[in-house]
Write a protein that holds these residues in place. Sequence first.
Motif, PDB file in Angstrom:
ATOM      1  N   SER A 127       0.861  -1.189   0.000  1.00  0.00           N
ATOM      2  CA  SER A 127       0.000   0.000   0.000  1.00  0.00           C
ATOM      3  C   SER A 127       0.890   1.230   0.000  1.00  0.00           C
ATOM      4  N   PRO A 128       0.345   2.409  -0.355  1.00  0.00           N
ATOM      5  CA  PRO A 128       1.174   3.619  -0.393  1.00  0.00           C
ATOM      6  C   PRO A 128       1.638   4.023   1.009  1.00  0.00           C
ATOM      7  N   SER A 129       2.811   3.570   1.405  1.00  0.00           N
ATOM      8  CA  SER A 129       3.312   3.846   2.749  1.00  0.00           C
ATOM      9  C   SER A 129       4.835   3.760   2.747  1.00  0.00           C
ATOM     10  N   VAL A 130       5.428   4.184   3.861  1.00  0.00           N
ATOM     11  CA  VAL A 130       6.880   4.059   4.050  1.00  0.00           C
ATOM     12  C   VAL A 130       7.094   3.641   5.504  1.00  0.00           C
ATOM     13  N   HIS A 131       7.426   2.382   5.741  1.00  0.00           N
ATOM     14  CA  HIS A 131       7.634   1.943   7.115  1.00  0.00           C
ATOM     15  C   HIS A 131       8.958   1.207   7.322  1.00  0.00           C
ATOM     16  N   ASP A 132       9.633   0.814   6.243  1.00  0.00           N
ATOM     17  CA  ASP A 132      10.981   0.265   6.365  1.00  0.00           C
ATOM     18  C   ASP A 132      11.656   0.289   5.000  1.00  0.00           C
ATOM     19  N   PHE A 133      12.971   0.136   4.987  1.00  0.00           N
ATOM     20  CA  PHE A 133      13.703   0.075   3.725  1.00  0.00           C
ATOM     21  C   PHE A 133      15.062  -0.561   3.974  1.00  0.00           C
ATOM     22  N   TYR A 134      15.736  -0.922   2.866  1.00  0.00           N
ATOM     23  CA  TYR A 134      16.978  -1.686   2.926  1.00  0.00           C
ATOM     24  C   TYR A 134      18.101  -0.942   2.217  1.00  0.00           C
ATOM     25  N   LEU A 135      19.335  -1.148   2.701  1.00  0.00           N
ATOM     26  CA  LEU A 135      20.516  -0.567   2.083  1.00  0.00           C
ATOM     27  C   LEU A 135      21.453  -1.687   1.639  1.00  0.00           C
TER      28      LEU A 135
END
Length: 457
Positions: A246-254
């Motif tokens: 869904s349109p959201s931002v709750h985590d991300f990876y590097l």
Amino acid sequence: MLQILLFLQVALTPALAWIPVEDWGSGNVNASLGESGQCLCHVYLPDTTFPVDRVQHMQQVSKDLILEVEIQMDKMVSYEAKLDVYLKELADLTVRVAMLESDSDKYIKLDFELLRIELREFEFLVSQLKDSLNSSSPMFDSLFTEIHNMTLIVNQLESYDKSNLDVIRIEFAKLQKKLEECQKDQEFIKPEIGNCNHTGIMSISKPTVVQLNAHLNAGYQYGGWGKDSKPLRGYESMYFYGAYSSPSVHDFYLYSNYEKLIQRSAFKHHDITYGWEGTGNNYIVHGNTIYYQHGTPLSMTKLNLTSSKYDYRVIPAVSEQFSYSYSDNQHMDFAADENGLWVMYASIASKGKIVLAKIDEKSFGIEHEWNTGVYKKLAGNAFMACGVMYATRSVDVNTEEIYYAFNTKTGEEKHLNIKFNKFQDRYTNLDYNPTDKKLYMYNNGYYVSYNVGFNKE
């Protein structure tokens, strides 16, 4: 019937509950007859001050504890959901480890996939070289033939045999050397980082479709990927990725480099702290900091990837009525180019047309704003390159078009017709990166990139 009314007169009623009845003593209880014949009973208690303040304190502590328990219970529910995901990933990893234990050469499959990707990039590079020189020669035809033959060989020899892979690597190195010599012989000069000595975008290459996202799930349609547009020393090769259902931002990876991105081997996984989660999909990494849309009222928010410190600034003019045509909740679009950091949005005052704002990175405020002629709901996305805003729209299922440009230096608007192919119809993130002059698109769960051609005239 004679009714005898018993009245208890207690000096300190609350204190009564603290003293057992058997301890009252006969000397503290007297009885007498009232004027109307009622029996009156007088009880005298010791003069003990009731600790009201301590009871109130205990009540407040109790409320705080109840609230804390509720918060922890909510966290437990969240952890339980994450645990299910991790257990599933662990089961997948267990299967992969078992495969590797049974045959140590099976890891070679990944190497072959990397070779295929690099061959595709070689093909696009040769195409760009050919277009830039406006030339068609036997040398180019020979390179195309060799790349095609190498692809066939990779497909044929994918038997996970290490000796075969070593042969491929030798041939691959020869091809790479030929391409470098070709570039040198034709005086093909790669654009310098930060060089804006051109009149704007002239063409967009064919898409390089890298692979499905790191979750291996096409249902993760909302998100983004790419490189830091102003990397710290030592992190020039770093890639980021984050995607959601869904349109959201709750985590991300590097990922430390391109190969680690392909391998899905992240060196860091950031979970956005509770209360700081974002919405929308147009986030970027710039100067080792991720910038994204957050909150109500809408604010531009940043997270420093080293210190893990959050900060935000509310932009009151941002309206939730206007988003890009491919996705809801894309009210603020962050971008970066050779000139710095930008944010794009639409407001009621601008009547839904995109307002372009330059961000002061030190104060995290707005330096300057420009009103453009792009109605945001009709645009698929927008990005910045050399101080110029470019807006895109859909032509058909397979084709996208850069149709508008706004130059912040001159205030000039242009209507363009620069078409390029899409891998799939809808995408939710499109950003230009000044460090490698590429467009990075997140297209229905796939990593896609483009080389950008500028008009040197």
